[in-house]
Write a protein that holds these residues in place. Structure first.
Motif, PDB file in Angstrom:
ATOM      1  N   SER A   1      -3.216  12.922   5.974  1.00 32.11           N
ATOM      2  CA  SER A   1      -3.615  11.950   6.977  1.00 32.11           C
ATOM      3  C   SER A   1      -3.829  10.610   6.289  1.00 32.11           C
ATOM      4  O   SER A   1      -3.796  10.508   5.064  1.00 32.11           O
ATOM      5  CB  SER A   1      -4.913  12.386   7.677  1.00 32.11           C
ATOM      6  OG  SER A   1      -6.022  12.202   6.824  1.00 32.11           O
ATOM      7  N   ILE A   2      -4.091   9.588   7.090  1.00 36.78           N
ATOM      8  CA  ILE A   2      -4.313   8.265   6.512  1.00 36.78           C
ATOM      9  C   ILE A   2      -5.616   8.237   5.727  1.00 36.78           C
ATOM     10  O   ILE A   2      -5.856   7.319   4.951  1.00 36.78           O
ATOM     11  CB  ILE A   2      -4.340   7.181   7.601  1.00 36.78           C
ATOM     12  CG1 ILE A   2      -5.462   7.448   8.614  1.00 36.78           C
ATOM     13  CG2 ILE A   2      -2.996   7.086   8.288  1.00 36.78           C
ATOM     14  CD1 ILE A   2      -5.670   6.316   9.599  1.00 36.78           C
ATOM     15  N   ARG A   3      -6.467   9.243   5.932  1.00 42.84           N
ATOM     16  CA  ARG A   3      -7.724   9.317   5.211  1.00 42.84           C
ATOM     17  C   ARG A   3      -7.673  10.309   4.053  1.00 42.84           C
ATOM     18  O   ARG A   3      -8.701  10.705   3.530  1.00 42.84           O
ATOM     19  CB  ARG A   3      -8.861   9.689   6.153  1.00 42.84           C
ATOM     20  CG  ARG A   3      -9.191   8.597   7.135  1.00 42.84           C
ATOM     21  CD  ARG A   3     -10.221   9.015   8.156  1.00 42.84           C
ATOM     22  NE  ARG A   3     -10.638   7.864   8.937  1.00 42.84           N
ATOM     23  CZ  ARG A   3      -9.932   7.321   9.910  1.00 42.84           C
ATOM     24  NH1 ARG A   3      -8.777   7.852  10.239  1.00 42.84           N
ATOM     25  NH2 ARG A   3     -10.371   6.252  10.561  1.00 42.84           N
ATOM     26  N   GLY A   4      -6.493  10.742   3.693  1.00 41.51           N
ATOM     27  CA  GLY A   4      -6.399  11.763   2.669  1.00 41.51           C
ATOM     28  C   GLY A   4      -5.196  11.604   1.773  1.00 41.51           C
ATOM     29  O   GLY A   4      -4.891  10.529   1.281  1.00 41.51           O
ATOM     30  N   ASN A   5      -4.515  12.745   1.555  1.00 39.01           N
ATOM     31  CA  ASN A   5      -3.346  12.809   0.665  1.00 39.01           C
ATOM     32  C   ASN A   5      -3.716  12.549  -0.793  1.00 39.01           C
ATOM     33  O   ASN A   5      -2.886  12.105  -1.580  1.00 39.01           O
ATOM     34  CB  ASN A   5      -2.249  11.837   1.117  1.00 39.01           C
ATOM     35  CG  ASN A   5      -1.538  12.324   2.367  1.00 39.01           C
ATOM     36  OD1 ASN A   5      -1.177  13.499   2.466  1.00 39.01           O
ATOM     37  ND2 ASN A   5      -1.374  11.441   3.330  1.00 39.01           N
ATOM     38  N   ALA A   6      -4.984  12.801  -1.136  1.00 44.67           N
ATOM     39  CA  ALA A   6      -5.406  12.710  -2.532  1.00 44.67           C
ATOM     40  C   ALA A   6      -5.237  14.070  -3.201  1.00 44.67           C
ATOM     41  O   ALA A   6      -5.141  15.103  -2.541  1.00 44.67           O
ATOM     42  CB  ALA A   6      -6.852  12.248  -2.629  1.00 44.67           C
ATOM     43  N   THR A   7      -5.193  14.061  -4.535  1.00 40.18           N
ATOM     44  CA  THR A   7      -5.221  15.310  -5.305  1.00 40.18           C
ATOM     45  C   THR A   7      -6.669  15.557  -5.693  1.00 40.18           C
ATOM     46  O   THR A   7      -7.268  14.773  -6.434  1.00 40.18           O
ATOM     47  CB  THR A   7      -4.347  15.183  -6.559  1.00 40.18           C
ATOM     48  OG1 THR A   7      -3.007  14.893  -6.151  1.00 40.18           O
ATOM     49  CG2 THR A   7      -4.372  16.468  -7.369  1.00 40.18           C
TER      50      THR A   7
ATOM     51  N   VAL B   1     -15.565   8.577   3.043  1.00 47.33           N
ATOM     52  CA  VAL B   1     -14.148   8.225   3.123  1.00 47.33           C
ATOM     53  C   VAL B   1     -13.979   6.841   3.741  1.00 47.33           C
ATOM     54  O   VAL B   1     -13.159   6.029   3.292  1.00 47.33           O
ATOM     55  CB  VAL B   1     -13.379   9.294   3.925  1.00 47.33           C
ATOM     56  CG1 VAL B   1     -11.930   8.866   4.129  1.00 47.33           C
ATOM     57  CG2 VAL B   1     -13.435  10.639   3.224  1.00 47.33           C
ATOM     58  N   GLU B   2     -14.763   6.543   4.780  1.00 45.45           N
ATOM     59  CA  GLU B   2     -14.664   5.234   5.416  1.00 45.45           C
ATOM     60  C   GLU B   2     -15.060   4.127   4.443  1.00 45.45           C
ATOM     61  O   GLU B   2     -14.456   3.054   4.418  1.00 45.45           O
ATOM     62  CB  GLU B   2     -15.571   5.203   6.657  1.00 45.45           C
ATOM     63  CG  GLU B   2     -15.337   4.027   7.575  1.00 45.45           C
ATOM     64  CD  GLU B   2     -14.027   4.125   8.340  1.00 45.45           C
ATOM     65  OE1 GLU B   2     -13.645   3.115   8.968  1.00 45.45           O
ATOM     66  OE2 GLU B   2     -13.366   5.182   8.297  1.00 45.45           O
ATOM     67  N   LEU B   3     -16.072   4.383   3.625  1.00 43.25           N
ATOM     68  CA  LEU B   3     -16.488   3.406   2.625  1.00 43.25           C
ATOM     69  C   LEU B   3     -15.360   3.117   1.637  1.00 43.25           C
ATOM     70  O   LEU B   3     -15.102   1.965   1.272  1.00 43.25           O
ATOM     71  CB  LEU B   3     -17.724   3.929   1.893  1.00 43.25           C
ATOM     72  CG  LEU B   3     -18.362   3.033   0.831  1.00 43.25           C
ATOM     73  CD1 LEU B   3     -18.895   1.749   1.455  1.00 43.25           C
ATOM     74  CD2 LEU B   3     -19.475   3.781   0.111  1.00 43.25           C
ATOM     75  N   LEU B   4     -14.666   4.164   1.206  1.00 42.03           N
ATOM     76  CA  LEU B   4     -13.554   3.985   0.271  1.00 42.03           C
ATOM     77  C   LEU B   4     -12.406   3.214   0.914  1.00 42.03           C
ATOM     78  O   LEU B   4     -11.852   2.276   0.317  1.00 42.03           O
ATOM     79  CB  LEU B   4     -13.067   5.351  -0.220  1.00 42.03           C
ATOM     80  CG  LEU B   4     -14.038   6.158  -1.085  1.00 42.03           C
ATOM     81  CD1 LEU B   4     -13.497   7.556  -1.334  1.00 42.03           C
ATOM     82  CD2 LEU B   4     -14.296   5.454  -2.408  1.00 42.03           C
TER      83      LEU B   4
ATOM     84  N   LEU C   1      -6.218   6.053  -1.325  1.00 39.33           N
ATOM     85  CA  LEU C   1      -6.485   7.475  -1.526  1.00 39.33           C
ATOM     86  C   LEU C   1      -5.199   8.271  -1.713  1.00 39.33           C
ATOM     87  O   LEU C   1      -5.212   9.315  -2.372  1.00 39.33           O
ATOM     88  CB  LEU C   1      -7.273   8.021  -0.331  1.00 39.33           C
ATOM     89  CG  LEU C   1      -8.681   7.439  -0.141  1.00 39.33           C
ATOM     90  CD1 LEU C   1      -9.326   7.999   1.121  1.00 39.33           C
ATOM     91  CD2 LEU C   1      -9.548   7.739  -1.347  1.00 39.33           C
ATOM     92  N   GLU C   2      -4.123   7.829  -1.113  1.00 36.98           N
ATOM     93  CA  GLU C   2      -2.868   8.581  -1.205  1.00 36.98           C
ATOM     94  C   GLU C   2      -2.423   8.681  -2.668  1.00 36.98           C
ATOM     95  O   GLU C   2      -2.235   7.676  -3.359  1.00 36.98           O
ATOM     96  CB  GLU C   2      -1.784   7.918  -0.373  1.00 36.98           C
ATOM     97  CG  GLU C   2      -0.479   8.717  -0.342  1.00 36.98           C
ATOM     98  CD  GLU C   2       0.498   8.169   0.673  1.00 36.98           C
ATOM     99  OE1 GLU C   2       1.711   8.390   0.481  1.00 36.98           O
ATOM    100  OE2 GLU C   2       0.065   7.526   1.640  1.00 36.98           O
ATOM    101  N   GLY C   3      -2.303   9.909  -3.141  1.00 35.06           N
ATOM    102  CA  GLY C   3      -1.866  10.150  -4.502  1.00 35.06           C
ATOM    103  C   GLY C   3      -2.954  10.000  -5.548  1.00 35.06           C
ATOM    104  O   GLY C   3      -2.717  10.272  -6.734  1.00 35.06           O
ATOM    105  N   ALA C   4      -4.152   9.584  -5.141  1.00 31.73           N
ATOM    106  CA  ALA C   4      -5.242   9.399  -6.104  1.00 31.73           C
ATOM    107  C   ALA C   4      -5.754  10.755  -6.598  1.00 31.73           C
ATOM    108  O   ALA C   4      -5.690  11.756  -5.886  1.00 31.73           O
ATOM    109  CB  ALA C   4      -6.374   8.615  -5.465  1.00 31.73           C
ATOM    110  N   GLU C   5      -6.260  10.781  -7.813  1.00 28.39           N
ATOM    111  CA  GLU C   5      -6.913  11.965  -8.353  1.00 28.39           C
ATOM    112  C   GLU C   5      -8.411  11.818  -8.138  1.00 28.39           C
ATOM    113  O   GLU C   5      -9.031  10.867  -8.620  1.00 28.39           O
ATOM    114  CB  GLU C   5      -6.600  12.119  -9.841  1.00 28.39           C
ATOM    115  CG  GLU C   5      -5.139  12.424 -10.133  1.00 28.39           C
ATOM    116  CD  GLU C   5      -4.917  12.679 -11.607  1.00 28.39           C
ATOM    117  OE1 GLU C   5      -5.306  13.757 -12.080  1.00 28.39           O
ATOM    118  OE2 GLU C   5      -4.393  11.781 -12.272  1.00 28.39           O
ATOM    119  N   VAL C   6      -8.989  12.765  -7.425  1.00 27.53           N
ATOM    120  CA  VAL C   6     -10.398  12.695  -7.065  1.00 27.53           C
ATOM    121  C   VAL C   6     -11.096  13.959  -7.550  1.00 27.53           C
ATOM    122  O   VAL C   6     -10.624  15.070  -7.309  1.00 27.53           O
ATOM    123  CB  VAL C   6     -10.579  12.547  -5.541  1.00 27.53           C
ATOM    124  CG1 VAL C   6     -12.057  12.494  -5.182  1.00 27.53           C
ATOM    125  CG2 VAL C   6      -9.857  11.310  -5.036  1.00 27.53           C
ATOM    126  N   CYS C   7     -12.214  13.776  -8.225  1.00 23.57           N
ATOM    127  CA  CYS C   7     -13.033  14.909  -8.649  1.00 23.57           C
ATOM    128  C   CYS C   7     -14.338  14.870  -7.873  1.00 23.57           C
ATOM    129  O   CYS C   7     -15.058  13.869  -7.902  1.00 23.57           O
ATOM    130  CB  CYS C   7     -13.312  14.849 -10.148  1.00 23.57           C
ATOM    131  SG  CYS C   7     -14.342  16.215 -10.721  1.00 23.57           S
TER     132      CYS C   7
END
Length: 595
Positions: free
Chosen positions: A182-188, A146-149, A156-162
């Motif tokens: 969180s600031i490190r998340g909120n992805a789908t 996550v830190e690398l991204l 990441l917010e709203g991104a689609e991640v598989c």
């Protein structure tokens, strides 16, 4: 979307520079963060990986050491090594390199590491706290991903991640972190695994992350080349070394207190006031406590930190859920928690069971054991059991009279006095033998505490003197409200050398009403509430609880000003939010990470 190569090497260099800047002020104060890596066997890949960790530590000024154990090591020997590292105040982070030989349980090993030293973030408590967004070390590899991204400016917010793979070490925690609010998340997030029927259907136009965990040792697909070679997915060397220096410790989710947690002997986030975490010293100085005694509370006393302890009363029932809930509510706010033993001579859950639930919740238990209910055989057995269940401090009590409780027909045992119980615990700790002279394997090494009632009428200092002579390490006083009178008691005790011989914690209980104040003064021996305090509570009316908290905060400040006191013992009677607020108001939050 056009493919993009992420420059992990440049990001790793940036993070190592940041960590080095945070380590430097610690070194100027004589504090060197320490990492221990345990390597079982001689797997070449694991040895190279551990070597890279040592190099990363050296690059940023962190001391590292390696413990090499043979592949045939027994689980008992490995656990003993982990316990030693848990107790070592010079070690602030522990890694047991995976995979382990077949005969060792990785889950048991991960559970044995002290959660506050588990920098890999694999202890079940840390995994659970991650799910609840509590204060914890995050699983290292997913956190690195996550830190690398984020540092590559990938939103990441709203991104689609598989995520391809749902292993315990990478895929599963990574999916949680990316999906959290969180600031490190909120992805789908879509998590795929070996049972996914059509992987291609889930992956078009989405970011991929292969999080293939190791196959279970009994999984027939473990050696299936279509699903990898069964090894743990690891970050490239240049993208992982930095996280060993200082992993993120997250604050309470509703308080936005994310910060890098203290890994040395005092907090290093520069948010503490000058002297915030140091106890006041009397002219006598600090009591001497061995480096291999106790755990977190003992380390706080050795380091001269002003300690905070709490109290939990086990329920009158067989479910540990209430104990767990209270303990979790106090994580990060106290250094240890007293688990009471049938208070007021009424039957409650065993303090040993309560201690285990407290330990599993992430707080160091102080187990209370009365001599009222135990002969020397039972006391010895409970000392062994309490240590095995996670307690690191012992509080020796005589116990309330059985006639005052709910089993008035019960008979007090009367085999031991409190002084005898202290000597028994000291003999087991210092000599490794029972009262019968039998040698103990891995003897318990409790920090031993006793109670004192400074405002008893009449007060006999010889009672406390006898407990200290027997070998007590710390003292918790009865609830105090009169700071001037407590200062007088402290001055008299200072002349007797109390603060050189033991760590003294003052008992504090925030008042909720004038009625409670009058009840305590009338019914609890040794409790004195100044009349002006009662008047202030009466005049506050519906705001009495807030005024009581203000008075408690002022009292803690007065106790620290007196000098000599090693900390406070907060008895909030189950009002955990009150304990948290008092600790914050008095500048004692967050608690330094010590062991």
């Amino acid at each position: 979307m056009t493919a993009r190569i992420l420059d992990g090497k440049a990001i790793a260099a940036q993070i190592r520079s940041e960590v080095s800047e945070r380590v430097r002020p610690l070194a100027e104060r004589g504090i060197v963060p320490g990492l221990a890596a345990v390597l079982v066997g001689d797997d070449p890949a694991s040895r190279i990986y551990v070597g890279q960790k040592h190099k990363a530590c050296a690059d940023v000024g962190i001391r590292s050491e390696q413990v090499d154990l043979p592949a045939y090591v027994t689980e008992h020997e490995l656990m003993a090594t982990i316990r030693r590292l848990n107790r070592d105040p010079e070690i602030h982070g522990i890694i047991v390199q995976l995979p382990l030989p077949e005969h060792l349980s990785e889950l048991d090993v991960q559970r044995a590491i002290a959660p506050e030293k588990d920098v890999d973030g694999l202890h079940p408590l840390n995994i659970g706290m991650m799910l609840r967004k509590g204060p914890t070390f995050l699983p290292a590899t997913p956190y690195g991903i996550v830190e690398l991204l984020l540092r590559s400016d990938i939103p990441l917010e709203g991104a689609e991640v598989c995520i391809v793979g749902y292993g315990d070490l990478v895929g599963s925690p990574l999916s949680v972190m990316l999906a959290q609010n969180s600031i490190r998340g909120n992805a789908t997030v879509t998590a795929t695994h070996i049972k996914t029927r059509d992987l291609a259907a889930h992956t078009p136009r989405r970011r991929h992350r292969r999080g293939r965990g190791r196959r279970s040792r009994t999984d027939p697909r473990r050696d299936d080349p279509a699903w990898g070679d069964g090894r743990r997915l690891r970050d490239p060397p240049h993208a992982r070394g930095h996280r060993r220096g200082r992993a993120l410790r997250r604050g309470r989710g509703d308080r936005r207190r994310d910060h890098a947690g203290a890994r040395g002997r005092r907090p290093d986030d520069r948010r503490d006031a000058d002297g915030q975490h140091r106890r006041g010293r009397g002219a006598a100085g600090l009591p001497v406590i061995g480096a291999d005694v106790g755990g977190r509370l003992a380390a706080a006393v050795r380091a001269g930190r002003f300690a905070v302890t709490g109290e939990i009363v086990p329920p009158r029932g067989a479910s540990g859920a209430a104990v767990t809930a209270h303990a979790r509510a106090l994580v990060g706010y106290v250094d240890a928690v007293n688990v009471t033993d049938n208070p007021t001579a009424r039957a409650h859950m065993s303090p040993l069971a309560g201690a285990r639930f407290v330990h599993e919740a992430g707080i160091e238990p102080t187990v209370q054991l009365t001599v009222r209910d135990r002969n020397r055989l039972a006391y010895t057995a409970d000392l062994l059991g309490a240590w095995a269940l996670g307690a690191r401090n012992l509080f020796c009590l005589s116990g309330d009279p059985v006639a005052a409780g709910d089993h008035a027909e019960a008979v007090a045992v009367g085999d031991l006095r409190v002084e005898d119980a202290i000597r028994l615990a000291r003999r087991m700790r210092d000599e490794g033998t029972t009262l019968a002279g039998d040698e103990l394997e891995d003897p318990p090494r409790f920090l031993i505490g006793v109670a004192d009632v400074p405002f008893a009428e009449p007060y006999d200092p010889r009672r406390l003197e006898a407990k200290l002579e027997a070998g007590a390490d710390f003292v918790i006083t009865q609830i105090a409200y009169d700071a001037d009178r407590l200062a007088g008691w402290a001055q008299a005790q200072r002349s007797r050398g109390l603060f050189e011989r033991a760590a003294v914690l003052a008992g504090v209980l925030p008042l909720a009403s004038a009625g409670q104040a009058r009840y305590l003064a009338r019914r609890v021996p040794g409790v004195v509430v100044p009349p002006e305090m009662v008047t202030a509570l009466e005049e506050a009316g519906p705001d009495a609880s807030a005024v009581g908290l203000d008075l408690a905060a002022e009292l803690v400040a007065s106790i620290r000003a007196i000098g000599g006191f090693a900390g406070v013992h907060v008895m909030a009677m189950g009002r955990d939010a009150l304990t948290r607020e008092l600790v914050e108001r008095t500048g004692l939050f967050p608690r330094p990470v010590l062991d």
